[in-house]
Scaffold this motif. Structure first.
Motif, PDB file in Angstrom:
ATOM      1  N   LEU A 205      76.196 -16.964 -88.198  1.00  0.00           N
ATOM      2  CA  LEU A 205      77.617 -17.272 -88.337  1.00  0.00           C
ATOM      3  C   LEU A 205      77.778 -18.292 -89.458  1.00  0.00           C
ATOM      4  O   LEU A 205      77.407 -19.456 -89.317  1.00  0.00           O
ATOM      5  CB  LEU A 205      78.155 -17.829 -87.025  1.00  0.00           C
ATOM      6  N   ALA A 206      78.288 -17.830 -90.580  1.00  0.00           N
ATOM      7  CA  ALA A 206      78.572 -18.723 -91.703  1.00  0.00           C
ATOM      8  C   ALA A 206      80.003 -19.237 -91.569  1.00  0.00           C
ATOM      9  O   ALA A 206      80.915 -18.480 -91.226  1.00  0.00           O
ATOM     10  CB  ALA A 206      78.403 -17.986 -93.026  1.00  0.00           C
ATOM     11  N   ILE A 207      80.174 -20.526 -91.803  1.00  0.00           N
ATOM     12  CA  ILE A 207      81.494 -21.152 -91.761  1.00  0.00           C
ATOM     13  C   ILE A 207      81.862 -21.565 -93.176  1.00  0.00           C
ATOM     14  O   ILE A 207      81.091 -22.250 -93.847  1.00  0.00           O
ATOM     15  CB  ILE A 207      81.489 -22.368 -90.829  1.00  0.00           C
ATOM     16  N   ILE A 208      83.002 -21.113 -93.625  1.00  0.00           N
ATOM     17  CA  ILE A 208      83.445 -21.385 -94.995  1.00  0.00           C
ATOM     18  C   ILE A 208      84.713 -22.225 -94.937  1.00  0.00           C
ATOM     19  O   ILE A 208      85.773 -21.764 -94.499  1.00  0.00           O
ATOM     20  CB  ILE A 208      83.716 -20.077 -95.774  1.00  0.00           C
ATOM     21  N   ASN A 209      84.603 -23.464 -95.363  1.00  0.00           N
ATOM     22  CA  ASN A 209      85.747 -24.366 -95.397  1.00  0.00           C
ATOM     23  C   ASN A 209      86.451 -24.196 -96.737  1.00  0.00           C
ATOM     24  O   ASN A 209      85.871 -24.464 -97.795  1.00  0.00           O
ATOM     25  CB  ASN A 209      85.267 -25.808 -95.212  1.00  0.00           C
ATOM     26  N   THR A 210      87.689 -23.770 -96.711  1.00  0.00           N
ATOM     27  CA  THR A 210      88.436 -23.549 -97.953  1.00  0.00           C
ATOM     28  C   THR A 210      88.704 -24.843 -98.709  1.00  0.00           C
ATOM     29  O   THR A 210      89.098 -24.824 -99.866  1.00  0.00           O
ATOM     30  CB  THR A 210      89.786 -22.878 -97.660  1.00  0.00           C
ATOM     31  N   LYS A 313      96.393 -17.880 -99.773  1.00  0.00           N
ATOM     32  CA  LYS A 313      95.524 -17.346-100.809  1.00  0.00           C
ATOM     33  C   LYS A 313      94.081 -17.811-100.676  1.00  0.00           C
ATOM     34  O   LYS A 313      93.150 -17.082-101.055  1.00  0.00           O
ATOM     35  CB  LYS A 313      96.074 -17.695-102.191  1.00  0.00           C
ATOM     36  N   GLU A 314      93.871 -19.009-100.149  1.00  0.00           N
ATOM     37  CA  GLU A 314      92.504 -19.532-100.045  1.00  0.00           C
ATOM     38  C   GLU A 314      91.691 -18.747 -99.021  1.00  0.00           C
ATOM     39  O   GLU A 314      90.577 -18.288 -99.302  1.00  0.00           O
ATOM     40  CB  GLU A 314      92.543 -21.027 -99.676  1.00  0.00           C
ATOM     41  N   LEU A 315      92.230 -18.610 -97.826  1.00  0.00           N
ATOM     42  CA  LEU A 315      91.523 -17.849 -96.793  1.00  0.00           C
ATOM     43  C   LEU A 315      91.382 -16.383 -97.179  1.00  0.00           C
ATOM     44  O   LEU A 315      90.343 -15.756 -96.939  1.00  0.00           O
ATOM     45  CB  LEU A 315      92.267 -17.981 -95.458  1.00  0.00           C
ATOM     46  N   ASP A 316      92.419 -15.828 -97.793  1.00  0.00           N
ATOM     47  CA  ASP A 316      92.343 -14.431 -98.217  1.00  0.00           C
ATOM     48  C   ASP A 316      91.275 -14.225 -99.284  1.00  0.00           C
ATOM     49  O   ASP A 316      90.582 -13.199 -99.303  1.00  0.00           O
ATOM     50  CB  ASP A 316      93.700 -13.964 -98.747  1.00  0.00           C
ATOM     51  N   ALA A 317      91.110 -15.187-100.170  1.00  0.00           N
ATOM     52  CA  ALA A 317      90.082 -15.085-101.206  1.00  0.00           C
ATOM     53  C   ALA A 317      88.697 -15.022-100.586  1.00  0.00           C
ATOM     54  O   ALA A 317      87.833 -14.248-101.026  1.00  0.00           O
ATOM     55  CB  ALA A 317      90.184 -16.264-102.173  1.00  0.00           C
ATOM     56  N   VAL A 318      88.464 -15.825 -99.572  1.00  0.00           N
ATOM     57  CA  VAL A 318      87.161 -15.818 -98.894  1.00  0.00           C
ATOM     58  C   VAL A 318      86.907 -14.479 -98.224  1.00  0.00           C
ATOM     59  O   VAL A 318      85.838 -13.870 -98.381  1.00  0.00           O
ATOM     60  CB  VAL A 318      87.090 -16.958 -97.854  1.00  0.00           C
ATOM     61  N   VAL A 319      87.876 -13.991 -97.469  1.00  0.00           N
ATOM     62  CA  VAL A 319      87.686 -12.742 -96.724  1.00  0.00           C
ATOM     63  C   VAL A 319      87.597 -11.551 -97.671  1.00  0.00           C
ATOM     64  O   VAL A 319      86.791 -10.631 -97.460  1.00  0.00           O
ATOM     65  CB  VAL A 319      88.802 -12.565 -95.682  1.00  0.00           C
ATOM     66  N   ASP A 320      88.376 -11.552 -98.732  1.00  0.00           N
ATOM     67  CA  ASP A 320      88.286 -10.473 -99.720  1.00  0.00           C
ATOM     68  C   ASP A 320      86.895 -10.424-100.350  1.00  0.00           C
ATOM     69  O   ASP A 320      86.340  -9.336-100.572  1.00  0.00           O
ATOM     70  CB  ASP A 320      89.343 -10.656-100.813  1.00  0.00           C
ATOM     71  N   ASP A 361      83.187 -16.867-107.187  1.00  0.00           N
ATOM     72  CA  ASP A 361      84.405 -16.076-107.022  1.00  0.00           C
ATOM     73  C   ASP A 361      85.576 -16.959-106.593  1.00  0.00           C
ATOM     74  O   ASP A 361      86.698 -16.830-107.111  1.00  0.00           O
ATOM     75  CB  ASP A 361      84.149 -14.981-105.978  1.00  0.00           C
ATOM     76  N   TYR A 362      85.312 -17.877-105.672  1.00  0.00           N
ATOM     77  CA  TYR A 362      86.371 -18.729-105.130  1.00  0.00           C
ATOM     78  C   TYR A 362      86.902 -19.690-106.193  1.00  0.00           C
ATOM     79  O   TYR A 362      88.118 -19.874-106.333  1.00  0.00           O
ATOM     80  CB  TYR A 362      85.833 -19.498-103.924  1.00  0.00           C
ATOM     81  N   VAL A 363      86.003 -20.284-106.962  1.00  0.00           N
ATOM     82  CA  VAL A 363      86.432 -21.195-108.027  1.00  0.00           C
ATOM     83  C   VAL A 363      87.269 -20.455-109.058  1.00  0.00           C
ATOM     84  O   VAL A 363      88.293 -20.968-109.549  1.00  0.00           O
ATOM     85  CB  VAL A 363      85.217 -21.872-108.687  1.00  0.00           C
ATOM     86  N   ALA A 364      86.864 -19.226-109.384  1.00  0.00           N
ATOM     87  CA  ALA A 364      87.617 -18.436-110.364  1.00  0.00           C
ATOM     88  C   ALA A 364      89.035 -18.142-109.875  1.00  0.00           C
ATOM     89  O   ALA A 364      89.989 -18.126-110.665  1.00  0.00           O
ATOM     90  CB  ALA A 364      86.879 -17.136-110.650  1.00  0.00           C
ATOM     91  N   LYS A 365      89.191 -17.927-108.583  1.00  0.00           N
ATOM     92  CA  LYS A 365      90.498 -17.573-108.029  1.00  0.00           C
ATOM     93  C   LYS A 365      91.344 -18.792-107.653  1.00  0.00           C
ATOM     94  O   LYS A 365      92.571 -18.784-107.821  1.00  0.00           O
ATOM     95  CB  LYS A 365      90.325 -16.685-106.790  1.00  0.00           C
ATOM     96  N   ILE A 366      90.690 -19.836-107.123  1.00  0.00           N
ATOM     97  CA  ILE A 366      91.420 -20.962-106.533  1.00  0.00           C
ATOM     98  C   ILE A 366      91.361 -22.206-107.410  1.00  0.00           C
ATOM     99  O   ILE A 366      92.286 -23.019-107.420  1.00  0.00           O
ATOM    100  CB  ILE A 366      90.883 -21.268-105.119  1.00  0.00           C
ATOM    101  N   GLY A 367      90.256 -22.403-108.117  1.00  0.00           N
ATOM    102  CA  GLY A 367      90.163 -23.536-109.027  1.00  0.00           C
ATOM    103  C   GLY A 367      89.278 -24.669-108.564  1.00  0.00           C
ATOM    104  O   GLY A 367      89.033 -25.616-109.313  1.00  0.00           O
ATOM    105  N   TYR A 368      88.804 -24.604-107.343  1.00  0.00           N
ATOM    106  CA  TYR A 368      87.872 -25.607-106.828  1.00  0.00           C
ATOM    107  C   TYR A 368      86.965 -24.908-105.811  1.00  0.00           C
ATOM    108  O   TYR A 368      87.305 -23.844-105.283  1.00  0.00           O
ATOM    109  CB  TYR A 368      88.608 -26.790-106.191  1.00  0.00           C
ATOM    110  N   PRO A 369      85.814 -25.486-105.480  1.00  0.00           N
ATOM    111  CA  PRO A 369      84.867 -24.795-104.604  1.00  0.00           C
ATOM    112  C   PRO A 369      85.213 -24.912-103.124  1.00  0.00           C
ATOM    113  O   PRO A 369      85.870 -25.871-102.697  1.00  0.00           O
ATOM    114  CB  PRO A 369      83.529 -25.490-104.903  1.00  0.00           C
ATOM    115  N   ALA A 370      84.753 -23.947-102.369  1.00  0.00           N
ATOM    116  CA  ALA A 370      84.761 -24.039-100.914  1.00  0.00           C
ATOM    117  C   ALA A 370      83.448 -24.681-100.462  1.00  0.00           C
ATOM    118  O   ALA A 370      82.510 -24.805-101.246  1.00  0.00           O
ATOM    119  CB  ALA A 370      84.909 -22.645-100.304  1.00  0.00           C
ATOM    120  N   ALA A 371      83.398 -25.111 -99.220  1.00  0.00           N
ATOM    121  CA  ALA A 371      82.156 -25.626 -98.636  1.00  0.00           C
ATOM    122  C   ALA A 371      81.616 -24.591 -97.657  1.00  0.00           C
ATOM    123  O   ALA A 371      82.366 -24.058 -96.843  1.00  0.00           O
ATOM    124  CB  ALA A 371      82.414 -26.948 -97.927  1.00  0.00           C
TER     125      ALA A 371
END
Length: 389
Positions: A205-210, A313-320, A361-371
């Motif tokens: 189970l990976a947890i991705i903090n937006t 958009k942040e959560l959707d970017a991760v799931v996409d 991918d997340y930085v390209a779409k959102i502009g900063y990294p997820a954890a």
């Protein structure tokens, strides 16, 4: 860690702690925004959480300190307390207030030190962890005699009435009753629950903090609660129903014409279908059908995006990204949404590759990294051995 906390406690309060407690955070595997609609949810406790060290003092003051926040609280002993601003210590203060309302009288002052490794505002229930932790610790240390379910209900009341967030009971329940390597299937109406083996096999189970934080009391959470109440009131014109999750999709379809507001109809549709998904998810886990479980996770997220409109958009970017990554079989937002975290069923051995490519991918779409991190499914709230230097 415990020894380090002991040192901080000793330095700050000039005495050793008398007791140490731990409460986990939680993730909800599936069943989102239906806890306050009397539905089924499937949460689990995680190994990240909150620690509390405490000791009485002779100064007639309750003192709150956290290693995660600068603000410190100091309150003279009195019969009741009120929320003061938005500081973190309102959560444990609310618990003390509620316990006192049940007849407990604190005869001496009290020193409390908190530390948590749950990302604040991430949707992993840092606030509920503090509430349940404080209630459990004080009940245990002062031998107040409340059982664990009473403490869960008390903590929820603090969240609803003292803090002002109209949340359901799932977070506090999972934090109190969680078990290692198990998920809970909880009926939020009756509070009856089943334990389901959560054997993920070749997956973790990976947890991705937006890294987009949100304050529930300032978000649209309460608005969604009100919309669901409006839907229920409309349905009650024709049928005897106490909450939306008493209806399955088939029965809901027969009466959904009663809900005139299109937005409210979308909210209710999500609730009913999501409740059905939890039934299916429990069957899939019991049968070891992880790919089916993953499919239901994706369906849950899509519903939360299109019908309940709480993803962003942040959560959707991760799931996409997860949908297009070959070694993930399911992903969804977890928690209230509006930012916070997503979870993914990731094949073991691909943690670094997943983190690298998701970050790009997340930085390209959102502009900063997820954890991105992995926590095991852990136990609920408990007392720990008092640390010794």
């Amino acid at each position: 860690m415990k020894n380090q906390l002991t040192d901080v406690f000793n330095e700050h309060y000039q005495q050793d702690p008398a007791a140490t407690y731990f409460a986990p955070g939680r993730v909800n595997l599936i069943g989102e925004h239906i806890d306050y609609n009397g539905g089924l949810v499937m949460p689990c406790a995680i190994t990240a959480g909150t620690w509390l060290l405490l000791a009485p003092n002779n100064e007639g003051v309750i003192r709150f300190k956290s290693m995660n926040f600068k603000d410190e609280g100091n309150f003279a002993l009195q019969n009741s307390y009120e929320k003061t601003g938005g500081e973190w210590y309102n959560y444990p203060l609310g618990v003390i207030n509620e316990l006192q309302g049940k007849g407990w009288k604190l005869a001496t002052g009290l020193d409390l030190l908190y530390y948590g490794n749950i990302p604040i505002g991430s949707g992993l229930s840092s606030s509920a962890s503090i509430e349940v932790l404080t209630a459990y610790a004080l009940n245990d240390y002062y031998q107040l005699g409340h059982d664990k379910l009473e403490l869960v209900k008390l903590s929820k009341k603090v969240e609803n009435e003292f803090i002002g967030v109209n949340s359901g009971i799932m977070d506090q329940f999972a934090i109190a009753f969680g078990e290692a390597d198990k998920a809970l299937v909880l009926n939020c109406d009756t509070l009856k629950y089943k334990v389901v083996d959560c054997q993920l096999g070749d997956y973790i189970l990976a947890i991705i903090n937006t890294n987009k934080t949100r304050e529930l009391s300032e978000s649209k959470y309460n608005e969604r609660v009100a919309e669901c109440q409006e839907a229920l009131k409309a349905l009650q014109q024709e049928i005897n129903v106490n909450n939306l999750c008493e209806l399955n999709a088939e029965k809901f379809a027969l009466h959904s014409h009663l809900i005139a507001n299109e937005t409210v109809l979308k909210r209710a549709t999500h609730v009913v279908r999501e409740n059905d998904r939890v039934h299916l998810a429990a069957k899939a886990l019991n049968a070891g059908e992880l790919e089916e479980f993953g499919r239901l996770m994706y369906a849950s997220h899509q519903s939360l995006k299109e019908l309940y409109e709480v993803t962003g958009k942040e959560l959707d970017a991760v799931v996409d990204f997860c949908k297009n990554y070959a070694h993930v079989i399911g992903a969804r937002m977890t928690g209230a949404g509006f930012g916070g975290c997503a979870i993914a069923l990731l094949q073991k051995g691909y943690e670094q590759d997943f983190a690298k490519h998701l970050t790009e991918d997340y930085v390209a779409k959102i502009g900063y990294p997820a954890a991105i991190y992995v926590h095991a499914i852990g136990d609920g709230v408990k007392a720990l051995a008092v640390p010794v230097n």
